[in-house]
Design a protein around this motif. Structure first.
Motif, mmCIF file in Angstrom:
data_model
loop_
_atom_site.group_PDB
_atom_site.id
_atom_site.type_symbol
_atom_site.label_atom_id
_atom_site.label_comp_id
_atom_site.label_asym_id
_atom_site.label_seq_id
_atom_site.Cartn_x
_atom_site.Cartn_y
_atom_site.Cartn_z
ATOM 1 N N VAL A 117 4.613 -2.055 2.978
ATOM 2 C CA VAL A 117 4.234 -3.602 3.058
ATOM 3 C C VAL A 117 3.700 -3.707 4.262
ATOM 4 O O VAL A 117 4.402 -3.587 5.201
ATOM 5 N N HIS A 118 2.311 -4.243 4.299
ATOM 6 C CA HIS A 118 1.484 -4.462 5.364
ATOM 7 C C HIS A 118 1.793 -6.059 5.448
ATOM 8 O O HIS A 118 1.671 -6.818 4.546
ATOM 9 N N VAL A 119 1.900 -6.642 6.675
ATOM 10 C CA VAL A 119 2.052 -8.224 6.960
ATOM 11 C C VAL A 119 0.949 -8.399 7.864
ATOM 12 O O VAL A 119 1.027 -8.009 9.304
ATOM 13 N N ALA A 120 0.067 -9.364 7.385
ATOM 14 C CA ALA A 120 -1.027 -9.633 8.192
ATOM 15 C C ALA A 120 -1.507 -11.177 8.255
ATOM 16 O O ALA A 120 -1.029 -11.744 7.348
ATOM 17 N N LEU B 138 13.350 7.787 3.687
ATOM 18 C CA LEU B 138 12.884 8.107 4.841
ATOM 19 C C LEU B 138 13.857 8.557 5.898
ATOM 20 O O LEU B 138 13.386 9.258 6.827
ATOM 21 N N ASN B 139 14.887 8.038 5.750
ATOM 22 C CA ASN B 139 16.092 8.206 6.757
ATOM 23 C C ASN B 139 17.053 9.252 6.206
ATOM 24 O O ASN B 139 17.883 9.519 6.949
ATOM 25 N N SER B 140 16.749 10.028 5.374
ATOM 26 C CA SER B 140 17.910 10.957 4.789
ATOM 27 C C SER B 140 17.631 12.435 5.542
ATOM 28 O O SER B 140 16.841 12.495 6.125
ATOM 29 N N ILE C 232 8.776 -0.508 5.444
ATOM 30 C CA ILE C 232 9.009 0.296 4.109
ATOM 31 C C ILE C 232 9.371 -0.647 2.933
ATOM 32 O O ILE C 232 9.813 -1.630 3.072
ATOM 33 N N GLY C 233 8.810 -0.405 1.774
ATOM 34 C CA GLY C 233 8.680 -1.304 0.643
ATOM 35 C C GLY C 233 9.685 -1.535 0.088
ATOM 36 O O GLY C 233 9.929 -2.508 -0.837
ATOM 37 N N GLU D 139 0.824 -1.212 -0.059
ATOM 38 C CA GLU D 139 0.115 -0.118 0.106
ATOM 39 C C GLU D 139 1.038 1.280 -0.109
ATOM 40 O O GLU D 139 1.334 1.688 1.055
ATOM 41 N N GLY D 140 1.042 1.769 -1.147
ATOM 42 C CA GLY D 140 1.791 2.965 -1.250
ATOM 43 C C GLY D 140 3.250 2.484 -1.064
ATOM 44 O O GLY D 140 4.001 1.834 -1.528
#
Length: 74
Positions: A15-18, A72-74, A63-64, A11-12
């Protein structure tokens, strides 16, 4: 790392894990435990954290990809 009863959903940037048998929306909010890592130790963190989440039945998201992780970490 994932047993058959778990599913991935992109999703965008996430990555969702369910669990497959849960009918909850993967974007449902609850409390969060944030694990922040550098790109160099991301794989090690996944191999450490993911099995513990799975053992406890804890759904999570990551994160994908590496490029997004760097951004994101920059």
């Amino acid at each position: 790392l994932l047993p058959d009863r778990w599913r991935l959903q992109r999703e965008g940037r996430w990555v969702h894990v369910a669990l497959s048998e849960r009918r909850s929306n993967p974007t449902t909010q609850g409390f969060k435990i944030h694990v922040s890592v550098t790109p160099e130790c991301a794989e090690r963190a996944l191999t450490t954290v993911v099995p513990r989440c799975l053992e406890s039945g804890v759904e999570f998201k990551i994160i994908g990809d590496r490029t997004l992780h760097f951004e994101l970490n920059s």
